[in-house]
Design an enzyme around this catalytic site. Structure first.
Site, PDB file in Angstrom:
ATOM      1  CB  SER A  55      12.125   3.535 -13.975  1.00 31.44           C
ATOM      2  OG  SER A  55      11.325   4.067 -12.772  1.00 31.44           O
ATOM      3  CG  ASP A 139       9.225  -3.275 -11.119  1.00 31.29           C
ATOM      4  OD1 ASP A 139       9.084  -2.601  -9.987  1.00 31.29           O
ATOM      5  OD2 ASP A 139       9.534  -2.834 -12.054  1.00 31.29           O
ATOM      6  CG  HIS A 176      12.115  -0.407 -10.116  1.00 26.51           C
ATOM      7  ND1 HIS A 176      11.042  -0.382 -11.230  1.00 26.51           N
ATOM      8  CD2 HIS A 176      12.480   0.922 -10.231  1.00 26.51           C
ATOM      9  CE1 HIS A 176      11.035   0.923 -11.890  1.00 26.51           C
ATOM     10  NE2 HIS A 176      11.869   1.498 -11.111  1.00 26.51           N
TER      11      HIS A 176
END
Length: 348
Positions: A55, A139, A176
């Site tokens: 991320s 995600d 995610h």
């Protein structure tokens, strides 16, 4: 009764002295116990140094890779986007760079321009590097288009630099987080600490692409996870806004003085030790494979703040540390170069 005020004053003064001495002793003891040592000097193989991240950590990893591609051999990016995407704007970072479709051609032009001015390494430093791009189908935080743009930027530069070995994996169904075989939360649920039991060893796949096929299977991590003093590498003229302490994992071979590679792993937003403890630095899977590959793993730690606005302790990929955040002059890249140099990596 006439001596009562004097006696009270005497006893109060004595009690105050005892309290102050006790408090000072406690503070000194706590400071001594909580002070982490600096990084050790290692025998680092200059041809086996890479970065990885999840991320915001993936954005940081690709920034560091472009800034120091002449000193690194590659980057592994999970749920992150391309270099330069935010352009110094938080609004762009939260919009086009998370759920939009970044303009790869424009970003490639920016990379070429910055390489020409020396803001990042010459693009020739990318020649022969390994890049791994991972994104989960479930995600809902970072779009697939954003991750594809990360790989697309490397592909756009590949031919002109002599080739970049890009491996992209977009076919796995996870949210995610960083997938593991058996650590973290139930994979479909996702959430803190953003490690998920997905039946896929992402760390192993990343390290195999960055450092070559593993010479054996990974077992339980047998090395040592150490805390280190991050403040020792802060530039004199800039605040990188990092936590006081970071982590370093040393496989037995590295700790014993043998030559080893180096992998820098950047956590995601809210994944710093101040929020999830040692879950990421212990359970992400990199340490167990570090033993097999003979690679030390550096886990720098960001810190949360409200001035400047970064409450989730994300890495700086939009400019909260200053306008030069994604260049060689940036506070966090400079801090990292100093820390890696202290370990023995040949950084500028």
């Amino acid at each position: 009764m006439a001596d009562f005020p004097r006696e009270c004053s005497r006893r109060a003064a004595q009690a105050a002295r005892v309290f102050i001495c006790t408090a000072l002793a406690a503070v000194v003891s706590a400071c001594a116990a909580g002070t982490a040592p600096p990084l050790p000097a290692l025998d680092v193989d200059p041809d086996r140094i890479a970065v990885a991240g999840l991320s915001s950590g993936a954005y940081m990893a690709t920034q560091v890779h472009l800034i120091h591609s002449d000193r690194l051999r590659g980057a592994a990016l999970a749920a992150g986007g391309p270099y330069g995407c935010a352009g110094g704007s938080l609004e762009t970072a939260l919009g086009a760079c998370m759920v939009g479709t970044p303009d790869v051609a424009a970003l490639a032009a920016t990379a070429r321009e910055r390489a020409g001015t020396g803001d990042i390494a010459p693009l020739s430093g990318l020649a022969g590097d390994a890049v791994y791009v991972l994104h989960g189908k479930a995600d809902a935080v970072v779009s697939e288009e954003v991750s594809r743009a990360a790989g697309g930027l490397y592909a756009a530069l590949s031919d002109e630099v002599g080739g970049v070995a890009i491996e992209a994996d977009f076919e796995r169904d996870f949210p995610h987080l960083l997938p593991t075989v058996g650590q973290g939360v139930d994979c479909p649920l996702g959430g803190e600490p953003w490690l998920g039991r997905c039946g896929f060893d992402a760390a192993g796949a990343m390290m195999a692409h960055l450092f070559g096929p593993a010479p054996g299977e990974a077992g339980e991590a047998a090395g040592e996870l150490r805390r280190f003093d991050q403040s020792a590498y802060v530039p004199a003229d800039a605040d990188p806004l990092l936590a006081d302490e970071g982590y370093l994992y040393l496989p037995p071979a590295c700790a014993d003085g043998g030559r080893c590679g180096l992998l820098v792993v950047f956590h995601g937003c809210q994944q710093h030790a101040g929020n999830v403890g040692e879950a990421f630095v212990r359970d992400a899977g990199f340490n167990r494979w570090a033993d097999v590959h003979g690679v030390a793993v550096l886990y720098p730690q960001a810190r949360s703040s409200y001035l400047p606005l970064n409450p989730k302790a994300c890495w700086d990929w939009w400019g909260y540390t200053g306008a030069d955040y994604d260049t060689r002059r940036g506070a966090q890249p400079r801090w990292l170069a100093a820390a890696m140099g202290a370990l023995g990596a040949p950084m500028p």
